[in-house]
Write a protein that holds these residues in place. Sequence first.
Motif, PDB file in Angstrom:
ATOM      1  N   THR A 113       6.058  -0.020  -3.615  1.00 40.24           N
ATOM      2  CA  THR A 113       5.033  -0.457  -2.492  1.00 40.24           C
ATOM      3  C   THR A 113       4.159   0.530  -1.813  1.00 40.24           C
ATOM      4  O   THR A 113       2.988   0.135  -1.264  1.00 40.24           O
ATOM      5  CB  THR A 113       5.871  -1.497  -1.668  1.00 40.24           C
ATOM      6  N   GLU A 114       4.681   1.705  -1.429  1.00 38.88           N
ATOM      7  CA  GLU A 114       3.839   2.663  -0.701  1.00 38.88           C
ATOM      8  C   GLU A 114       3.650   4.058  -1.402  1.00 38.88           C
ATOM      9  O   GLU A 114       4.729   4.258  -2.119  1.00 38.88           O
ATOM     10  CB  GLU A 114       4.475   2.944   0.623  1.00 38.88           C
ATOM     11  N   VAL A 115       2.574   4.656  -1.269  1.00 34.66           N
ATOM     12  CA  VAL A 115       2.417   5.983  -1.813  1.00 34.66           C
ATOM     13  C   VAL A 115       1.966   6.964  -0.824  1.00 34.66           C
ATOM     14  O   VAL A 115       0.825   6.639  -0.012  1.00 34.66           O
ATOM     15  CB  VAL A 115       1.363   5.772  -2.933  1.00 34.66           C
ATOM     16  N   LYS A 146       0.929  -1.579  -1.807  1.00 32.86           N
ATOM     17  CA  LYS A 146       0.250  -2.234  -0.410  1.00 32.86           C
ATOM     18  C   LYS A 146      -0.330  -1.205   0.345  1.00 32.86           C
ATOM     19  O   LYS A 146      -1.366  -1.574   1.020  1.00 32.86           O
ATOM     20  CB  LYS A 146       1.369  -3.207   0.305  1.00 32.86           C
ATOM     21  N   GLU A 147      -0.014   0.066   0.167  1.00 38.92           N
ATOM     22  CA  GLU A 147      -0.470   0.958   1.033  1.00 38.92           C
ATOM     23  C   GLU A 147      -0.430   2.502   0.318  1.00 38.92           C
ATOM     24  O   GLU A 147       0.489   2.536  -0.289  1.00 38.92           O
ATOM     25  CB  GLU A 147       0.324   1.118   2.567  1.00 38.92           C
ATOM     26  N   ILE A 148      -1.550   3.167   0.680  1.00 34.43           N
ATOM     27  CA  ILE A 148      -1.642   4.483   0.250  1.00 34.43           C
ATOM     28  C   ILE A 148      -2.151   5.409   1.404  1.00 34.43           C
ATOM     29  O   ILE A 148      -2.836   5.037   1.970  1.00 34.43           O
ATOM     30  CB  ILE A 148      -2.684   4.811  -1.021  1.00 34.43           C
ATOM     31  N   ARG A 149      -0.989   6.376   1.543  1.00 36.76           N
ATOM     32  CA  ARG A 149      -1.331   7.216   3.014  1.00 36.76           C
ATOM     33  C   ARG A 149      -1.601   8.554   2.273  1.00 36.76           C
ATOM     34  O   ARG A 149      -1.242   9.227   1.722  1.00 36.76           O
ATOM     35  CB  ARG A 149      -0.217   7.306   3.832  1.00 36.76           C
ATOM     36  N   LEU A 150      -2.885   9.082   2.757  1.00 33.92           N
ATOM     37  CA  LEU A 150      -3.535  10.383   2.605  1.00 33.92           C
ATOM     38  C   LEU A 150      -3.437  11.413   3.773  1.00 33.92           C
ATOM     39  O   LEU A 150      -4.080  10.817   4.986  1.00 33.92           O
ATOM     40  CB  LEU A 150      -4.796  10.430   1.846  1.00 33.92           C
ATOM     41  N   LEU A 151      -2.850  12.386   3.642  1.00 31.01           N
ATOM     42  CA  LEU A 151      -2.909  13.488   4.609  1.00 31.01           C
ATOM     43  C   LEU A 151      -3.521  14.517   4.178  1.00 31.01           C
ATOM     44  O   LEU A 151      -3.255  15.233   3.034  1.00 31.01           O
ATOM     45  CB  LEU A 151      -1.586  13.890   5.072  1.00 31.01           C
TER      46      LEU A 151
END
Length: 255
Positions: A113-115, A146-151
């Motif tokens: 659900t999250e990457v 539901k969510e992709i977080r990019l740093l």
Amino acid sequence: MADRLPGVESSAISILKRAVELDSSKRYDEAVTCYQEGLQLLLEVLKGETDVTKKERFRQKIKEYMDRAEELKKFVKDEKTAGKQHEQIQIESNDTGYSYERLFSQFLNQFVTEVEVEDPYIRSNHQIYNFLRFCELVVKSKAPVKEIRLLTGSDESPDLQAQQHEKLGQLTESLRNHKIMLTVKYSDTLHDREIRFDTGWVVKIGRGLDIYKAAGSKFSIGFCDFDLRPCHKTTVDIFNRKYVKDTSDSAEGSV
């Protein structure tokens, strides 16, 4: 027996409700146990029920919970087996056949659900396009992400930085249309490059998403299909952080 049914049914409902909560929280081992306990009670209720309509409703619910419990049981077993292995892929210069589909598709299953993507160089046009291709892979996969977080890092030039933020902002809006939230954060000290899935799997690539050489031209084979695009030399390490304490530092094997 009839006098016991309401109490047994109430207990079954309570335990199965807890199973669903644990399932939603990705505490799959505990969820399987609760599903099994709740199903035993529900089967007891089914045996003592005389109302035909209620019996059919219980049968449907039992099948639904049983299918989910078996699915989780298999997933947990497979993850524990695979998670104890450390795979290392050596990509040599000009190697082909390493599209994002090959590297990441196996991890984009129905439990993700999250990457999280950490890559300091999602800045220039081709790097942002690489990230866009990765996001497209997520969108078309069966994973209910539901969510992709990019740093990532910011360009030093104010003008280029503004362009970077604008392009990632456009991607954020586009992903929102697919019911995926993209969260972008910036770091000036980021060095590591890795992609993490909330099932515990981690894919560390020496060059991050930027593993492909430039195509000869826009009309060269490999310009559109990354399976046909020559790669830079890099190393890919794949492991599951849930079981990393059980793995040795050396790879079990390489491909």
